[in-house]
Design a protein around this motif. Structure first.
Motif, PDB file in Angstrom:
ATOM      1  N   LYS A   1      58.092 -19.721   5.677  1.00 13.45           N
ATOM      2  CA  LYS A   1      59.159 -18.925   6.180  1.00 13.45           C
ATOM      3  C   LYS A   1      60.397 -18.714   5.111  1.00 13.45           C
ATOM      4  CE  LYS A   1      59.155 -20.671  10.891  1.00 13.45           C
ATOM      5  NZ  LYS A   1      59.780 -21.322  11.877  1.00 13.45           N
ATOM      6  N   ILE A   2      60.402 -19.716   4.303  1.00 13.84           N
ATOM      7  CA  ILE A   2      61.585 -19.314   3.158  1.00 13.84           C
ATOM      8  C   ILE A   2      60.950 -18.377   2.334  1.00 13.84           C
ATOM      9  CG2 ILE A   2      62.245 -20.449   1.122  1.00 13.84           C
ATOM     10  CD1 ILE A   2      62.050 -22.998   2.511  1.00 13.84           C
ATOM     11  N   ILE A   3      59.630 -18.202   1.753  1.00 15.24           N
ATOM     12  CA  ILE A   3      59.146 -17.447   1.014  1.00 15.24           C
ATOM     13  C   ILE A   3      58.708 -16.061   1.719  1.00 15.24           C
ATOM     14  CG2 ILE A   3      58.724 -19.297  -0.852  1.00 15.24           C
ATOM     15  CD1 ILE A   3      55.494 -18.479  -0.310  1.00 15.24           C
ATOM     16  N   GLU A   4      58.740 -16.062   2.978  1.00  8.28           N
ATOM     17  CA  GLU A   4      58.312 -14.840   3.563  1.00  8.28           C
ATOM     18  C   GLU A   4      56.741 -14.281   3.249  1.00  8.28           C
ATOM     19  OE1 GLU A   4      61.304 -11.795   2.718  1.00  8.28           O
ATOM     20  OE2 GLU A   4      62.952 -13.148   4.090  1.00  8.28           O
ATOM     21  N   ASP A   5      56.128 -15.607   3.037  1.00  3.94           N
ATOM     22  CA  ASP A   5      54.513 -15.039   3.100  1.00  3.94           C
ATOM     23  C   ASP A   5      53.787 -16.470   3.666  1.00  3.94           C
ATOM     24  OD1 ASP A   5      51.845 -14.677   1.761  1.00  3.94           O
ATOM     25  OD2 ASP A   5      52.926 -13.429   0.454  1.00  3.94           O
ATOM     26  N   ASN A   6      52.939 -16.227   4.261  1.00  5.27           N
ATOM     27  CA  ASN A   6      52.037 -17.200   5.066  1.00  5.27           C
ATOM     28  C   ASN A   6      50.567 -17.472   4.225  1.00  5.27           C
ATOM     29  OD1 ASN A   6      50.546 -15.210   6.044  1.00  5.27           O
ATOM     30  ND2 ASN A   6      50.850 -15.983   7.962  1.00  5.27           N
ATOM     31  N   ARG A   7      50.542 -16.956   3.111  1.00  2.00           N
ATOM     32  CA  ARG A   7      49.203 -16.891   2.424  1.00  2.00           C
ATOM     33  C   ARG A   7      49.159 -18.160   1.540  1.00  2.00           C
ATOM     34  NH1 ARG A   7      48.758 -11.492  -0.430  1.00  2.00           N
ATOM     35  NH2 ARG A   7      51.079 -11.847  -0.667  1.00  2.00           N
ATOM     36  N   ILE A   8      49.729 -19.315   1.818  1.00  2.00           N
ATOM     37  CA  ILE A   8      49.914 -20.740   1.202  1.00  2.00           C
ATOM     38  C   ILE A   8      48.296 -21.314   1.500  1.00  2.00           C
ATOM     39  CG2 ILE A   8      50.900 -22.748   0.800  1.00  2.00           C
ATOM     40  CD1 ILE A   8      53.567 -21.177   1.644  1.00  2.00           C
ATOM     41  N   PRO A   9      47.584 -21.591   0.653  1.00  2.00           N
ATOM     42  CA  PRO A   9      46.353 -22.123   1.091  1.00  2.00           C
ATOM     43  C   PRO A   9      46.522 -23.432   2.053  1.00  2.00           C
ATOM     44  CG  PRO A   9      45.860 -21.092  -1.141  1.00  2.00           C
ATOM     45  CD  PRO A   9      47.510 -20.945  -0.630  1.00  2.00           C
ATOM     46  N   PRO A  10      47.251 -24.291   1.349  1.00  2.00           N
ATOM     47  CA  PRO A  10      47.202 -25.673   2.361  1.00  2.00           C
ATOM     48  C   PRO A  10      47.696 -25.525   3.782  1.00  2.00           C
ATOM     49  CG  PRO A  10      48.287 -25.967  -0.042  1.00  2.00           C
ATOM     50  CD  PRO A  10      47.913 -24.499   0.078  1.00  2.00           C
ATOM     51  N   LEU A  11      48.420 -24.107   3.880  1.00  2.00           N
ATOM     52  CA  LEU A  11      48.998 -24.048   5.330  1.00  2.00           C
ATOM     53  C   LEU A  11      47.682 -23.758   6.326  1.00  2.00           C
ATOM     54  CD1 LEU A  11      50.978 -23.227   7.128  1.00  2.00           C
ATOM     55  CD2 LEU A  11      51.294 -21.051   6.380  1.00  2.00           C
ATOM     56  N   HIS A  12      46.649 -23.408   5.742  1.00  2.00           N
ATOM     57  CA  HIS A  12      45.426 -22.986   6.359  1.00  2.00           C
ATOM     58  C   HIS A  12      44.058 -24.082   6.372  1.00  2.00           C
ATOM     59  CE1 HIS A  12      47.792 -19.380   7.251  1.00  2.00           C
ATOM     60  NE2 HIS A  12      48.060 -19.127   5.922  1.00  2.00           N
ATOM     61  N   GLU A  13      44.515 -25.050   5.846  1.00  2.00           N
ATOM     62  CA  GLU A  13      43.419 -26.010   5.418  1.00  2.00           C
ATOM     63  C   GLU A  13      42.907 -26.878   6.651  1.00  2.00           C
ATOM     64  OE1 GLU A  13      42.670 -28.404   1.267  1.00  2.00           O
ATOM     65  OE2 GLU A  13      44.357 -29.133   2.510  1.00  2.00           O
ATOM     66  N   SER A  14      41.623 -26.994   6.666  1.00  2.00           N
ATOM     67  CA  SER A  14      41.133 -27.947   7.748  1.00  2.00           C
ATOM     68  C   SER A  14      41.197 -29.312   7.412  1.00  2.00           C
ATOM     69  CB  SER A  14      39.599 -27.459   8.044  1.00  2.00           C
ATOM     70  OG  SER A  14      39.111 -27.594   6.800  1.00  2.00           O
ATOM     71  N   LEU A  15      40.904 -29.989   8.238  1.00  2.00           N
ATOM     72  CA  LEU A  15      40.902 -31.619   8.220  1.00  2.00           C
ATOM     73  C   LEU A  15      39.589 -31.751   6.964  1.00  2.00           C
ATOM     74  CD1 LEU A  15      41.587 -34.389   8.567  1.00  2.00           C
ATOM     75  CD2 LEU A  15      40.379 -34.631  10.546  1.00  2.00           C
ATOM     76  N   GLU A  16      38.477 -31.055   7.234  1.00  2.00           N
ATOM     77  CA  GLU A  16      37.461 -31.284   6.364  1.00  2.00           C
ATOM     78  C   GLU A  16      37.573 -31.081   4.953  1.00  2.00           C
ATOM     79  OE1 GLU A  16      37.142 -29.575   9.123  1.00  2.00           O
ATOM     80  OE2 GLU A  16      36.233 -31.131  10.496  1.00  2.00           O
ATOM     81  N   GLY A  17      38.420 -29.600   4.893  1.00  2.00           N
ATOM     82  CA  GLY A  17      38.826 -29.489   3.481  1.00  2.00           C
ATOM     83  C   GLY A  17      39.780 -30.386   2.946  1.00  2.00           C
ATOM     84  N   LEU A  18      40.834 -30.698   3.602  1.00  2.00           N
ATOM     85  CA  LEU A  18      41.877 -31.731   3.078  1.00  2.00           C
ATOM     86  C   LEU A  18      40.986 -33.082   2.476  1.00  2.00           C
ATOM     87  CD1 LEU A  18      44.854 -32.545   2.851  1.00  2.00           C
ATOM     88  CD2 LEU A  18      44.380 -33.855   4.956  1.00  2.00           C
ATOM     89  N   CYS A  19      40.160 -33.507   3.332  1.00  2.00           N
ATOM     90  CA  CYS A  19      39.282 -34.795   2.681  1.00  2.00           C
ATOM     91  C   CYS A  19      38.539 -34.591   1.811  1.00  2.00           C
ATOM     92  CB  CYS A  19      38.438 -35.170   4.114  1.00  2.00           C
ATOM     93  SG  CYS A  19      39.563 -35.799   5.448  1.00  2.00           S
ATOM     94  N   ALA A  20      38.137 -33.188   1.460  1.00  2.00           N
ATOM     95  CA  ALA A  20      36.800 -32.786   0.502  1.00  2.00           C
ATOM     96  C   ALA A  20      37.676 -32.655  -0.969  1.00  2.00           C
ATOM     97  CB  ALA A  20      36.438 -31.807   0.644  1.00  2.00           C
ATOM     98  N   GLU A  21      39.034 -32.624  -0.857  1.00  2.00           N
ATOM     99  CA  GLU A  21      40.057 -32.348  -2.339  1.00  2.00           C
ATOM    100  C   GLU A  21      39.786 -33.621  -3.099  1.00  2.00           C
ATOM    101  OE1 GLU A  21      41.492 -29.425  -3.374  1.00  2.00           O
ATOM    102  OE2 GLU A  21      41.212 -28.395  -1.594  1.00  2.00           O
ATOM    103  N   ARG A  22      39.715 -33.313  -4.151  1.00  2.00           N
ATOM    104  CA  ARG A  22      39.802 -34.217  -5.213  1.00  2.00           C
ATOM    105  C   ARG A  22      40.651 -34.765  -5.794  1.00  2.00           C
ATOM    106  NH1 ARG A  22      34.002 -35.809  -6.795  1.00  2.00           N
ATOM    107  NH2 ARG A  22      35.005 -36.596  -8.567  1.00  2.00           N
ATOM    108  N   LEU A  23      41.713 -35.448  -5.012  1.00  2.00           N
ATOM    109  CA  LEU A  23      43.010 -35.377  -5.407  1.00  2.00           C
ATOM    110  C   LEU A  23      43.330 -37.046  -5.220  1.00  2.00           C
ATOM    111  CD1 LEU A  23      44.511 -32.336  -3.460  1.00  2.00           C
ATOM    112  CD2 LEU A  23      44.226 -32.709  -6.067  1.00  2.00           C
ATOM    113  N   THR A  24      44.297 -37.607  -5.876  1.00  2.00           N
ATOM    114  CA  THR A  24      44.896 -38.791  -5.842  1.00  2.00           C
ATOM    115  C   THR A  24      46.119 -38.512  -4.881  1.00  2.00           C
ATOM    116  OG1 THR A  24      44.091 -39.533  -7.733  1.00  2.00           O
ATOM    117  CG2 THR A  24      45.864 -40.766  -7.147  1.00  2.00           C
ATOM    118  N   TRP A  25      46.320 -39.784  -3.838  1.00  2.47           N
ATOM    119  CA  TRP A  25      47.349 -39.404  -2.877  1.00  2.47           C
ATOM    120  C   TRP A  25      48.458 -40.373  -2.765  1.00  2.47           C
ATOM    121  CZ3 TRP A  25      48.256 -34.999   0.195  1.00  2.47           C
ATOM    122  CH2 TRP A  25      47.260 -34.227   0.360  1.00  2.47           C
ATOM    123  N   LEU A  26      49.494 -40.240  -2.290  1.00  2.42           N
ATOM    124  CA  LEU A  26      50.526 -41.235  -2.132  1.00  2.42           C
ATOM    125  C   LEU A  26      51.063 -40.965  -0.744  1.00  2.42           C
ATOM    126  CD1 LEU A  26      52.577 -42.037  -5.598  1.00  2.42           C
ATOM    127  CD2 LEU A  26      50.790 -43.631  -4.416  1.00  2.42           C
TER     128      LEU A  26
END
Length: 150
Positions: A30-55
């Motif tokens: 809403k702020i940037i007036e564009d909804n093409r932000i990839p994490p906005l559309h990410e699935s649970l499987e995609g989130l879990c598959a990311e090779r990231l360190t989380w806090l």
């Protein structure tokens, strides 16, 4: 609030993290007036598959914020920072980024956000990040990159 290491999974933590991520990125969209932000559309499987360190930031047992990054021996790249919209402006995002900064040691930290996302840009600038460049990542979608040196 306590900040701890987390690992997204297909259970309650992963579902809560994904719901918070979608809600947080919906605010940015809403702020940037564009909804093409990839994490906005990410699935649970995609989130879990990311090779990231989380806090995760918790208020008692409730997840209220999270930060994820990738890293090399020289650079820590903050991939995403999300805060439950119901608790914005309470220092959660800043606390999460400060924890990443503490863990980065003497490495450079980089992060990007929507160019029009003034709340995020203000946070990074307040924490000592310097603007590096604006990049049009896809037609009409601009991000601003920041860097912080130890």
């Amino acid at each position: 609030m306590r900040i701890i290491d987390i690992t997204p999974d297909s259970g309650a933590l992963g579902r809560n993290l994904l719901a918070m991520q979608h809600a947080a990125y919906a605010i940015e969209a809403k702020i940037i007036e564009d909804n093409r932000i990839p994490p906005l559309h990410e699935s649970l499987e995609g989130l879990c598959a990311e090779r990231l360190t989380w806090l995760g930031a918790f208020d008692e047992d409730r997840l209220v914020g999270a930060v994820a990054w990738s890293e090399t021996a020289q650079v820590v790249d903050i991939d995403r920072l999300v805060v439950d919209p119901g608790v914005h402006r309470r220092g959660i995002g800043g606390a999460l980024v400060k924890e990443v900064m503490a863990r980065a040691g003497d490495r450079q930290i980089v992060v990007s956000t929507g160019r029009a996302n003034l709340p995020a840009r203000t946070l990074y600038e307040r924490l000592g990040f310097g603007e590096v460049e604006d990049v049009e990542v896809i037609p009409g979608l601009w991000i601003t990159s920041y860097a912080h040196s130890a």
